[in-house]
Design a protein around this motif. Structure first.
Motif, PDB file in Angstrom:
ATOM      1  N   ILE A 199       0.652  -1.612  -0.095  1.00 37.80           N
ATOM      2  CA  ILE A 199      -0.212   0.359   0.282  1.00 37.80           C
ATOM      3  C   ILE A 199       0.758   1.342   0.064  1.00 37.80           C
ATOM      4  O   ILE A 199       2.003   1.493   0.477  1.00 37.80           O
ATOM      5  N   SER A 200       0.981   2.114  -0.581  1.00 36.50           N
ATOM      6  CA  SER A 200       1.757   3.535  -1.358  1.00 36.50           C
ATOM      7  C   SER A 200       0.356   4.266  -1.388  1.00 36.50           C
ATOM      8  O   SER A 200       0.254   4.535  -1.892  1.00 36.50           O
ATOM      9  N   ASN A 201       0.933   5.844  -0.509  1.00 28.29           N
ATOM     10  CA  ASN A 201       0.478   6.947  -0.536  1.00 28.29           C
ATOM     11  C   ASN A 201       1.221   7.759  -1.624  1.00 28.29           C
ATOM     12  O   ASN A 201       0.377   8.538  -1.804  1.00 28.29           O
ATOM     13  N   THR A 202       2.810   7.340  -1.384  1.00 29.79           N
ATOM     14  CA  THR A 202       3.394   8.217  -2.137  1.00 29.79           C
ATOM     15  C   THR A 202       4.058   7.862  -3.622  1.00 29.79           C
ATOM     16  O   THR A 202       4.534   8.417  -4.014  1.00 29.79           O
ATOM     17  N   LEU A 203       4.028   6.274  -3.846  1.00 29.86           N
ATOM     18  CA  LEU A 203       4.673   5.457  -4.485  1.00 29.86           C
ATOM     19  C   LEU A 203       5.976   5.228  -4.464  1.00 29.86           C
ATOM     20  O   LEU A 203       6.872   5.099  -5.315  1.00 29.86           O
ATOM     21  N   LYS A 204       7.029   5.752  -3.790  1.00 27.00           N
ATOM     22  CA  LYS A 204       7.753   5.598  -3.782  1.00 27.00           C
ATOM     23  C   LYS A 204       8.828   4.122  -3.915  1.00 27.00           C
ATOM     24  O   LYS A 204       9.677   4.013  -4.275  1.00 27.00           O
ATOM     25  N   SER A 205       7.697   2.704  -3.116  1.00 22.52           N
ATOM     26  CA  SER A 205       7.737   2.516  -2.877  1.00 22.52           C
ATOM     27  C   SER A 205       7.583   1.246  -4.340  1.00 22.52           C
ATOM     28  O   SER A 205       8.877   0.373  -4.432  1.00 22.52           O
ATOM     29  N   CYS A 206       7.713   1.555  -4.798  1.00 20.29           N
ATOM     30  CA  CYS A 206       7.388   0.912  -6.592  1.00 20.29           C
ATOM     31  C   CYS A 206       8.897   1.257  -7.027  1.00 20.29           C
ATOM     32  O   CYS A 206       9.184   0.878  -7.926  1.00 20.29           O
ATOM     33  N   ASN A 207       9.833   2.498  -6.759  1.00 20.27           N
ATOM     34  CA  ASN A 207      11.467   2.393  -7.343  1.00 20.27           C
ATOM     35  C   ASN A 207      11.972   0.819  -7.301  1.00 20.27           C
ATOM     36  O   ASN A 207      13.005   0.884  -6.441  1.00 20.27           O
ATOM     37  N   TYR A 208      11.363   0.288  -5.629  1.00 15.99           N
ATOM     38  CA  TYR A 208      11.633  -1.433  -5.075  1.00 15.99           C
ATOM     39  C   TYR A 208      11.594  -2.404  -4.984  1.00 15.99           C
ATOM     40  O   TYR A 208      12.283  -2.888  -5.845  1.00 15.99           O
ATOM     41  N   LEU A 209      10.395  -1.729  -5.550  1.00 16.08           N
ATOM     42  CA  LEU A 209       9.330  -3.257  -5.448  1.00 16.08           C
ATOM     43  C   LEU A 209       9.560  -4.187  -6.695  1.00 16.08           C
ATOM     44  O   LEU A 209       8.849  -5.126  -6.682  1.00 16.08           O
ATOM     45  N   LYS A 210      10.512  -3.476  -7.424  1.00 16.83           N
ATOM     46  CA  LYS A 210      10.942  -4.123  -9.049  1.00 16.83           C
ATOM     47  C   LYS A 210      11.719  -5.583  -8.646  1.00 16.83           C
ATOM     48  O   LYS A 210      11.748  -6.842  -9.264  1.00 16.83           O
ATOM     49  N   ILE A 252      10.696  -8.119  -6.393  1.00 21.49           N
ATOM     50  CA  ILE A 252      10.104  -9.036  -5.988  1.00 21.49           C
ATOM     51  C   ILE A 252       9.108  -9.528  -7.351  1.00 21.49           C
ATOM     52  O   ILE A 252       8.112  -8.989  -8.024  1.00 21.49           O
ATOM     53  N   PRO A 253       9.240 -10.474  -7.901  1.00 23.56           N
ATOM     54  CA  PRO A 253       8.436 -11.177  -9.388  1.00 23.56           C
ATOM     55  C   PRO A 253       7.427 -10.184  -9.273  1.00 23.56           C
ATOM     56  O   PRO A 253       7.308 -10.399 -10.260  1.00 23.56           O
ATOM     57  N   LYS A 254       6.479 -10.974  -8.747  1.00 24.04           N
ATOM     58  CA  LYS A 254       4.927 -10.338  -8.779  1.00 24.04           C
ATOM     59  C   LYS A 254       4.536  -9.965  -7.506  1.00 24.04           C
ATOM     60  O   LYS A 254       3.289  -9.562  -6.850  1.00 24.04           O
ATOM     61  N   ALA A 255       5.059  -8.187  -8.229  1.00 20.93           N
ATOM     62  CA  ALA A 255       4.679  -7.165  -6.874  1.00 20.93           C
ATOM     63  C   ALA A 255       3.574  -6.005  -7.444  1.00 20.93           C
ATOM     64  O   ALA A 255       3.539  -5.870  -8.635  1.00 20.93           O
ATOM     65  N   ILE A 256       2.161  -5.842  -6.595  1.00 25.06           N
ATOM     66  CA  ILE A 256       1.304  -5.199  -6.904  1.00 25.06           C
ATOM     67  C   ILE A 256       1.100  -4.393  -6.434  1.00 25.06           C
ATOM     68  O   ILE A 256       1.407  -4.167  -4.925  1.00 25.06           O
ATOM     69  N   VAL A 257       1.269  -2.530  -6.267  1.00 23.28           N
ATOM     70  CA  VAL A 257       1.166  -1.845  -5.678  1.00 23.28           C
ATOM     71  C   VAL A 257      -0.843  -0.978  -5.612  1.00 23.28           C
ATOM     72  O   VAL A 257      -0.894  -0.935  -6.594  1.00 23.28           O
ATOM     73  N   PHE A 258      -0.654  -0.707  -4.337  1.00 17.44           N
ATOM     74  CA  PHE A 258      -2.401  -0.106  -4.077  1.00 17.44           C
ATOM     75  C   PHE A 258      -1.997   0.961  -3.907  1.00 17.44           C
ATOM     76  O   PHE A 258      -1.402   1.779  -3.241  1.00 17.44           O
ATOM     77  N   PHE A 259      -2.383   2.106  -5.057  1.00 14.83           N
ATOM     78  CA  PHE A 259      -2.145   3.653  -4.817  1.00 14.83           C
ATOM     79  C   PHE A 259      -2.845   3.813  -4.261  1.00 14.83           C
ATOM     80  O   PHE A 259      -4.394   4.166  -4.621  1.00 14.83           O
ATOM     81  N   TYR A 275       6.163   3.371 -13.426  1.00 14.43           N
ATOM     82  CA  TYR A 275       6.778   2.634 -13.174  1.00 14.43           C
ATOM     83  C   TYR A 275       6.275   1.100 -13.718  1.00 14.43           C
ATOM     84  O   TYR A 275       7.386   0.066 -12.802  1.00 14.43           O
ATOM     85  N   LYS A 276       5.641   1.127 -14.639  1.00 18.28           N
ATOM     86  CA  LYS A 276       5.881   0.030 -15.323  1.00 18.28           C
ATOM     87  C   LYS A 276       5.850  -1.188 -14.352  1.00 18.28           C
ATOM     88  O   LYS A 276       6.241  -2.399 -14.494  1.00 18.28           O
ATOM     89  N   MET A 277       5.071  -1.268 -13.832  1.00 16.65           N
ATOM     90  CA  MET A 277       4.207  -2.038 -13.072  1.00 16.65           C
ATOM     91  C   MET A 277       3.299  -2.168 -12.396  1.00 16.65           C
ATOM     92  O   MET A 277       2.345  -1.207 -12.971  1.00 16.65           O
ATOM     93  N   LYS A 278       2.538  -3.373 -11.767  1.00 23.58           N
ATOM     94  CA  LYS A 278       0.461  -3.457 -11.687  1.00 23.58           C
ATOM     95  C   LYS A 278      -0.159  -2.579 -10.539  1.00 23.58           C
ATOM     96  O   LYS A 278       1.184  -2.616  -9.466  1.00 23.58           O
ATOM     97  N   ILE A 279      -0.476  -1.317 -11.073  1.00 22.10           N
ATOM     98  CA  ILE A 279      -0.964  -0.886  -9.822  1.00 22.10           C
ATOM     99  C   ILE A 279      -2.178  -0.447  -9.930  1.00 22.10           C
ATOM    100  O   ILE A 279      -2.772   0.336 -10.913  1.00 22.10           O
ATOM    101  N   ASP A 280      -3.077  -0.645  -8.777  1.00 16.73           N
ATOM    102  CA  ASP A 280      -4.430  -0.507  -8.748  1.00 16.73           C
ATOM    103  C   ASP A 280      -4.639   1.073  -7.662  1.00 16.73           C
ATOM    104  O   ASP A 280      -3.156   1.114  -6.306  1.00 16.73           O
ATOM    105  N   VAL A 281      -5.690   1.370  -8.131  1.00 16.04           N
ATOM    106  CA  VAL A 281      -5.959   2.396  -7.413  1.00 16.04           C
ATOM    107  C   VAL A 281      -6.997   1.722  -5.320  1.00 16.04           C
ATOM    108  O   VAL A 281      -7.627   1.491  -5.754  1.00 16.04           O
ATOM    109  N   THR A 282      -6.662   2.475  -4.926  1.00 13.50           N
ATOM    110  CA  THR A 282      -7.645   2.476  -4.126  1.00 13.50           C
ATOM    111  C   THR A 282      -7.863   2.887  -2.707  1.00 13.50           C
ATOM    112  O   THR A 282      -6.670   4.173  -2.107  1.00 13.50           O
TER     113      THR A 282
END
Ligand SMILES: [Zn+2]
Length: 380
Positions: free
Chosen positions: A119-130, A132-139, A167-174
């Motif tokens: 779960i990310s409010n800032t999307l900062k973690s997107c820089n690192y989560l790559k 992890i093979p199957k990471a999903i970020v909830f914005f 970020y080229k990764m799976k980002i869903d809004v929550t």
């Protein structure tokens, strides 16, 4: 092509003996008895892990890496914990936060995690989560005030495509929760009829404390604390949090996180909308010495996944430690159930095709054991 085997293999539900997993680039080609596997795939490079259990990768289905640098003392109780969280101005020391995220991520990887729902409010973690093979970020977005909620919706409408491309990764809004998010923003992120996000998941904090039901009736300690802070600009009058959620409309498939105070009929409703429940037991214990009712959840048949929540409400982000803690409190339940929620439960909740099944992705993670009760041995 590789042929992986260990004394035991956990297939997402139970442990089995003498099975070999034939895979190519982490995709499962076949799963069959070792002798037959060697005969059928003589070209495969054999990797024998030895005495222990081979898993297909764990899922940490709820964490907030952005909060890795926030530390709040344990056992404050929910309202005081949240108040402290709101008041803790995360020290704008970028370097420290980055370092804390990196460290937290390493501990995730070490514990055999191949998928994370962050779960990310800032999307900062997107820089690192790559990593992890199957990471999903909830914005995650929230505000109880109508004006701000509308501004957030406008921001998401205008920027989500760019964000996803950047970020080229799976980002869903929550949205975050009933006690932090205005009705407009709840509907925007949770309803099926949003053409932009109708098929995305959401990850929603739900019934984490006993204060959420009174909150939706504009009462109780949580309501009062948030009102004192000037965060509330309209009053709700619902009999319970679930009635409030139902009143929004046709809710899509999503993750309801915590559910410590959920009742059987409320679980039935969540089941009827294909929701999953994500528990984070050490976080509940850290904040208020409470625990999810694992027996109730297990017997209901709803899909259950598990996460660690953040370092602001947990001692570490190690998913095995999470399972060990839970097992200590529910040791009469079959150990396989615990590994089931950390694998299949997570895969199902996040729509991931992971596991020791033909055509699925598998992330071999081996844990050494010495007895015939291998899963129990790991949990003790
Ligand atoms: Zn959380």
């Amino acid at each position: 092509m590789e042929m992986l085997y260990a004394k035991w293999l956990f297939n997402g539900k139970e442990i089995l003996k003498g099975l070999g997993c034939v895979s190519h680039n982490n995709m499962v080609v076949d799963l069959l008895p070792i002798k037959l596997a060697k005969k059928t795939y003589p070209e495969a490079v054999v990797k024998d892990y030895g005495e222990g259990v081979l898993f297909s990768g764990f899922v940490n289905a709820h964490t907030h890496l952005d909060l890795s640098n926030v530390s709040i003392e344990p056992y404050l109780g929910f309202v005081k914990w949240l108040k402290t969280m709101i008041e803790t101005k995360v020290q704008a020391n970028e370097t420290q936060t980055d370092e804390a995220i990196k460290k937290a991520l390493d501990s995730l990887i070490k514990s055999g995690v191949c998928a994370v729902a962050d779960i990310s409010n800032t999307l900062k973690s997107c820089n690192y989560l790559k990593k992890i093979p199957k990471a999903i970020v909830f914005f995650e977005n929230y505000s109880l005030r109508k004006k701000q909620a509308q501004e957030k919706i406008a921001y998401i409408e205008n920027n989500i495509e760019n964000i996803r491309q950047t970020y080229k990764m799976k980002i869903d809004v929550t949205a975050h929760s009933v006690y932090s998010t205005h009705r407009d923003l709840l509907g925007y992120t949770m309803l099926k009829n949003n053409p932009k996000f109708g098929s995305d998941l959401f990850s929603f904090h739900f019934l984490e404390s006993e204060f959420e039901n009174p909150f939706v009736n504009s009462r109780g300690d949580l309501f009062e604390m948030l009102q004192e802070k000037g965060l509330i600009d309209n009053q709700l009058h619902f009999s319970s949090a679930i009635e409030y959620i139902k009143s929004l409309g046709d809710i899509k498939k999503g993750l309801f996180v915590h559910c410590v105070h959920i009742k059987p009929d409320e679980i039935e409703y969540l089941k009827s909308i294909d929701a999953s429940i994500v528990i984070a037991p050490r976080s509940n214990y850290y904040i208020s010495k409470s625990l999810p009712n694992l027996e109730l959840l297990k017997n209901s048949g709803i899909n259950v996944a598990i996460g660690t929540d953040s370092l602001a409400s947990n001692w570490d982000l190690n998913i095995i430690n999470e399972l060990k803690f839970l097992y200590k409190h529910y040791s009469h339940i079959d150990p396989a159930y615990f590994f089931g929620i950390a694998t299949t439960g997570g895969y199902t909740a996040l729509n991931l095709h992971i596991g020791f099944k033909k055509g699925f992705y598998a992330y071999p993670f081996f844990m050494e054991t010495t007895t015939n009760n291998a899963l129990e041995e790991i949990l003790q």
